[in-house]
Scaffold this motif. Structure first.
Motif, short mmCIF file in Angstrom:
data_model
loop_
_atom_site.label_atom_id
_atom_site.label_comp_id
_atom_site.label_asym_id
_atom_site.label_seq_id
_atom_site.Cartn_x
_atom_site.Cartn_y
_atom_site.Cartn_z
N THR A 90 -13.66 -14.97 -2.05
CA THR A 90 -14.57 -15.69 -2.95
C THR A 90 -14.97 -17.05 -2.38
O THR A 90 -16.04 -17.56 -2.69
CB THR A 90 -13.95 -15.89 -4.35
OG1 THR A 90 -12.64 -16.38 -4.16
CG2 THR A 90 -13.91 -14.62 -5.14
N THR A 91 -14.10 -17.61 -1.55
CA THR A 91 -14.40 -18.94 -0.99
C THR A 91 -15.66 -18.95 -0.13
O THR A 91 -16.33 -19.96 -0.01
CB THR A 91 -13.21 -19.42 -0.11
OG1 THR A 91 -12.85 -18.32 0.74
CG2 THR A 91 -12.05 -19.87 -0.95
N VAL A 92 -15.98 -17.82 0.49
CA VAL A 92 -17.17 -17.78 1.37
C VAL A 92 -18.24 -16.83 0.80
O VAL A 92 -19.23 -16.50 1.48
CB VAL A 92 -16.79 -17.35 2.81
CG1 VAL A 92 -16.00 -18.43 3.50
CG2 VAL A 92 -16.06 -16.00 2.81
N LEU A 93 -18.01 -16.39 -0.42
CA LEU A 93 -18.86 -15.34 -0.98
C LEU A 93 -20.36 -15.69 -0.95
O LEU A 93 -21.17 -14.91 -0.45
CB LEU A 93 -18.41 -15.04 -2.42
CG LEU A 93 -19.09 -13.85 -3.09
CD1 LEU A 93 -18.80 -12.56 -2.34
CD2 LEU A 93 -18.61 -13.72 -4.52
N ASN A 94 -20.69 -16.88 -1.45
CA ASN A 94 -22.12 -17.24 -1.52
C ASN A 94 -22.77 -17.23 -0.15
O ASN A 94 -23.89 -16.74 0.02
CB ASN A 94 -22.29 -18.63 -2.15
CG ASN A 94 -22.02 -18.57 -3.63
OD1 ASN A 94 -21.97 -17.48 -4.20
ND2 ASN A 94 -21.79 -19.72 -4.24
N LYS A 95 -22.05 -17.76 0.84
CA LYS A 95 -22.61 -17.83 2.20
C LYS A 95 -22.77 -16.43 2.79
O LYS A 95 -23.77 -16.13 3.45
CB LYS A 95 -21.70 -18.67 3.10
CG LYS A 95 -21.75 -20.14 2.74
CD LYS A 95 -20.76 -20.94 3.55
CE LYS A 95 -20.83 -22.40 3.10
NZ LYS A 95 -19.61 -23.12 3.32
N VAL A 96 -21.79 -15.58 2.51
CA VAL A 96 -21.88 -14.21 3.06
C VAL A 96 -23.03 -13.45 2.39
O VAL A 96 -23.82 -12.76 3.05
CB VAL A 96 -20.53 -13.46 2.87
CG1 VAL A 96 -20.65 -11.99 3.27
CG2 VAL A 96 -19.44 -14.14 3.68
N VAL A 97 -23.16 -13.62 1.07
CA VAL A 97 -24.25 -12.94 0.34
C VAL A 97 -25.59 -13.38 0.92
O VAL A 97 -26.47 -12.56 1.18
CB VAL A 97 -24.18 -13.25 -1.18
CG1 VAL A 97 -25.44 -12.75 -1.89
CG2 VAL A 97 -22.95 -12.62 -1.79
N LYS A 98 -25.73 -14.66 1.19
CA LYS A 98 -26.97 -15.19 1.75
C LYS A 98 -27.23 -14.61 3.14
O LYS A 98 -28.34 -14.16 3.45
CB LYS A 98 -26.86 -16.72 1.83
CG LYS A 98 -28.16 -17.43 1.73
CD LYS A 98 -27.95 -18.91 1.52
CE LYS A 98 -29.23 -19.64 1.89
NZ LYS A 98 -29.01 -21.06 2.05
N SER A 99 -26.20 -14.56 3.96
CA SER A 99 -26.38 -14.08 5.34
C SER A 99 -26.66 -12.58 5.39
O SER A 99 -27.29 -12.10 6.34
CB SER A 99 -25.13 -14.36 6.18
OG SER A 99 -24.80 -15.69 6.11
N THR A 126 -18.04 -12.68 11.39
CA THR A 126 -17.02 -13.30 12.23
C THR A 126 -16.85 -14.77 11.83
O THR A 126 -15.74 -15.25 11.63
CB THR A 126 -17.44 -13.21 13.73
OG1 THR A 126 -17.79 -11.85 13.99
CG2 THR A 126 -16.31 -13.63 14.66
N ALA A 127 -17.99 -15.45 11.67
CA ALA A 127 -17.93 -16.89 11.35
C ALA A 127 -17.20 -17.14 10.03
O ALA A 127 -16.48 -18.12 9.91
CB ALA A 127 -19.34 -17.45 11.30
N PHE A 128 -17.40 -16.25 9.06
CA PHE A 128 -16.79 -16.48 7.74
C PHE A 128 -15.44 -15.77 7.58
O PHE A 128 -14.87 -15.75 6.50
CB PHE A 128 -17.74 -16.04 6.62
CG PHE A 128 -19.03 -16.83 6.62
CD1 PHE A 128 -19.00 -18.21 6.54
CD2 PHE A 128 -20.26 -16.20 6.71
CE1 PHE A 128 -20.17 -18.95 6.53
CE2 PHE A 128 -21.43 -16.92 6.71
CZ PHE A 128 -21.40 -18.32 6.63
N GLY A 129 -14.99 -15.16 8.67
CA GLY A 129 -13.69 -14.51 8.65
C GLY A 129 -13.64 -13.30 7.74
O GLY A 129 -12.64 -13.03 7.08
N VAL A 130 -14.73 -12.56 7.67
CA VAL A 130 -14.78 -11.37 6.80
C VAL A 130 -14.63 -10.12 7.66
O VAL A 130 -15.33 -9.97 8.67
CB VAL A 130 -16.11 -11.31 6.03
CG1 VAL A 130 -16.20 -10.05 5.18
CG2 VAL A 130 -16.28 -12.55 5.16
N SER A 131 -13.73 -9.26 7.26
CA SER A 131 -13.53 -8.02 8.02
C SER A 131 -14.74 -7.10 7.86
O SER A 131 -15.22 -6.91 6.73
CB SER A 131 -12.29 -7.30 7.50
OG SER A 131 -12.33 -5.95 7.93
N PRO A 132 -15.24 -6.52 8.96
CA PRO A 132 -16.38 -5.61 8.84
C PRO A 132 -15.99 -4.23 8.29
O PRO A 132 -16.84 -3.34 8.17
CB PRO A 132 -16.89 -5.50 10.29
CG PRO A 132 -15.71 -5.78 11.13
CD PRO A 132 -14.80 -6.69 10.36
#
Ligand SMILES: C[S@@+](CC[C@H](N)C(=O)[O-])C[C@H]1O[C@@H](n2cnc3c(N)ncnc32)[C@H](O)[C@@H]1O
Length: 486
Positions: free
Chosen positions: A92-101, A153-159
């Motif tokens: 959730t900490t990077v959720l908004n940025k990941v959704v945008k990307s 990768t930048a947001f540390g999210v597993s693909p």
């Protein structure tokens, strides 16, 4: 992977199988199982449950259950189905940025949230959500493009892709998808309509008529603000150019409120002519007018030239043969507070030109404003041009009238000819009895039907048409000087 999930028995069955060698896959997995079951086929690919993610890339994934085919009374529940979509587990900490990307590949369906709970117990700081992805874009972790991979990768999210079971309902489908699923396969599904205020106006084809109530209901459901759906039941060849129409769904209130180019109109759509596709043309003509100009609108309808012209400071004479259009024209003049600037008539176009227009024209042409004549009755207006022949009788100034004071005509017509511009000019010339070569322009207004254009011919009314001029008259030097100063 296997080239087909169920082996088609013949190519003509290709629309019934999930993977067809020549056409690609066409059905959702769920549909495919039902079809296969009904045909007695057995799956070649046994490892069906759970389906691997690449199977989610089926483009028919959102297709409603086959049972809705042929439905004539709308049963919204019958469209509900469970589908599987790929999902990413995102902190959730990077959720908004990941959704945008990842917005290009995120799931986009009417009424569906693309971020959902991951259903896992929350532990420490590692709170996660699932970001649902569009299965048509993402079939496996390899589907991510460079940008998306870099963002993950930048947001540390597993693909790693997760499989999310999603309930897809009638509300999540577009009208086109609903109708394509219901109407007979292979037949045209046209859900196009013209919007006139709260009314959606359709022109259904014969094969769509058995489904007309359902189509009306779907159009109403899927278009906020539409509370009435009508179907045209005749061609527009009535004198008043209005349609016979049948209410398919919703209320039967035909009094529409419409805003066109910032002007408000009200009218009974079943009894007058109104075409939302003419707004650009109305605006174009009105933009040519200057404050103080005079407008003679011979076929005014409910006022889409006359009202904005009056709002622009013009003096308007507006006429329509349809008593109902005339009534709404007066209503709209009051509604827009320009009734003082508009004089209305309920006459045949020729009577209007020979009566009130003829009476006033000499005075108006002597005034400071330019005179414009608008003739928008495309099926017939060119024929009405002959009314101008000798309309003002002998020229009072004996050949000294300034060409610049002659009325500027904007006359509409339909053309089915290969050269519609030439056709328009020739028909205007035939009606006026003079050549317009070098003194007119023609432009296309819109394509009405295949091989049928609506055109507008613009010209300054030739003196020799408006006045009865004796053959011996030579152009005077005085008149030539006048033309030069135009
Ligand atoms: C195509 S509509 C145009 C209405 C309006 N000017 C517009 O742009 O939307 C033509 C109008 O001409 C009117 N009309 C038909 N025949 C007519 C006639 N002989 N004389 C005067 N008006 C006529 C119809 O009632 C209709 O309102």
């Amino acid at each position: 992977m296997t080239a087909w999930l169920f082996r088609p028995r013949a190519h003509d069955l290709c629309s019934s199988v999930t993977f067809c060698m020549s056409c690609g896959f066409t059905l959702s997995l769920q549909e495919c199982l039902q079809v296969a079951d009904s045909l007695g086929w057995s799956p070649l690919w046994q490892s069906f449950s759970p389906p691997p993610l690449h199977a989610m890339a089926d483009p028919g994934l959102y297709r409603p259950p086959p049972a809705v085919r042929g439905m004539t009374v709308l049963d919204r529940e019958a469209f509900t189905q469970m589908i599987h979509v790929p999902a990413l587990r995102v902190p959730t900490t990077v959720l908004n940025k990941v959704v945008k990307s990842l917005k290009k590949i995120a799931l986009q369906r009417p009424g569906i949230k693309r971020v959902v709970d991951d259903g896992q117990p929350v532990g420490g700081s590692g709170q996660h959500r699932l970001l649902l992805l569009d299965p048509h874009c993402v079939a496996s972790a390899e589907s991510f493009g460079h940008e998306e991979t870099a963002a993950l990768t930048a947001f540390g999210v597993s693909p790693e892709l997760h499989r999310y079971e999603l309930q897809l309902t009638y509300e999540n489908l577009k009208s086109e998808e609903v109708l394509r699923a219901v109407l007979p396969e292979g037949q045209d599904v046209t859900s196009g309509f013209s919007r006139v205020g709260h009314i959606a106006h359709m022109n259904l084809r014969d094969h769509q008529l058995p489904y007309k109530s359902l189509i009306g209901q779907v159009i109403m459901d899927k278009n906020p603000g539409v509370t009435c759906v009508v179907n045209k039941t005749n061609t527009i060849d009535s004198t008043y150019r209005n349609f016979q129409m049948e209410v398919l769904a919703g209320e039967s209130n035909m009094v529409a409120k419409v805003r066109e180019n910032g002007v408000l109109y009200e009218f009974d759509f079943s009894r007058v002519y109104w075409n939302p596709r003419l707004s650009t043309e109305h605006e174009r003509v009105v933009s040519l007018l200057r404050c103080g100009d005079i407008v003679l609108d011979v076929f005014a309808g409910v006022g889409p030239f006359a009202i904005p012209a009056a709002r622009r400071g013009c003096v308007v004479l507006a006429n329509d043969l349809n008593p109902e259009a005339h009534r709404w024209l007066q209503h709209n003049a009051r509604l827009n507070k320009v009734d003082a600037a508009i004089t209305t008539f309920n006459l045949d176009g020729r009577e209007f030109l020979r009566g009130p227009a003829r009476e006033r024209l000499p005075g108006l042409m002597r005034g400071p404003g330019a005179v414009h004549v608008v003739m928008n009755l495309p099926a017939l207006a060119l024929d009405f041009l002959d009314t101008f022949r000798g309309l003002l009788g002998p020229e009072p100034d004996q050949g000294l009238s300034c060409e610049a004071t002659m009325p500027q005509v904007h006359c509409y017509g339909f053309s089915k000819e290969d050269d519609p511009q030439q056709d328009m000019v020739q028909r205007a010339e035939a009606s006026l009895g003079v050549s317009l070569q070098g003194r007119c322009s023609v432009h296309m207004v819109r394509n009405v039907a295949p091989n049928k254009e609506m055109m507008c011919v613009n010209f300054r009314m030739p003196r020799e048409v408006l006045y009865t001029i004796s053959n011996s008259e030579e152009p005077s030097p005085k008149r030539q000087r006048c033309e030069e100063t135009e």
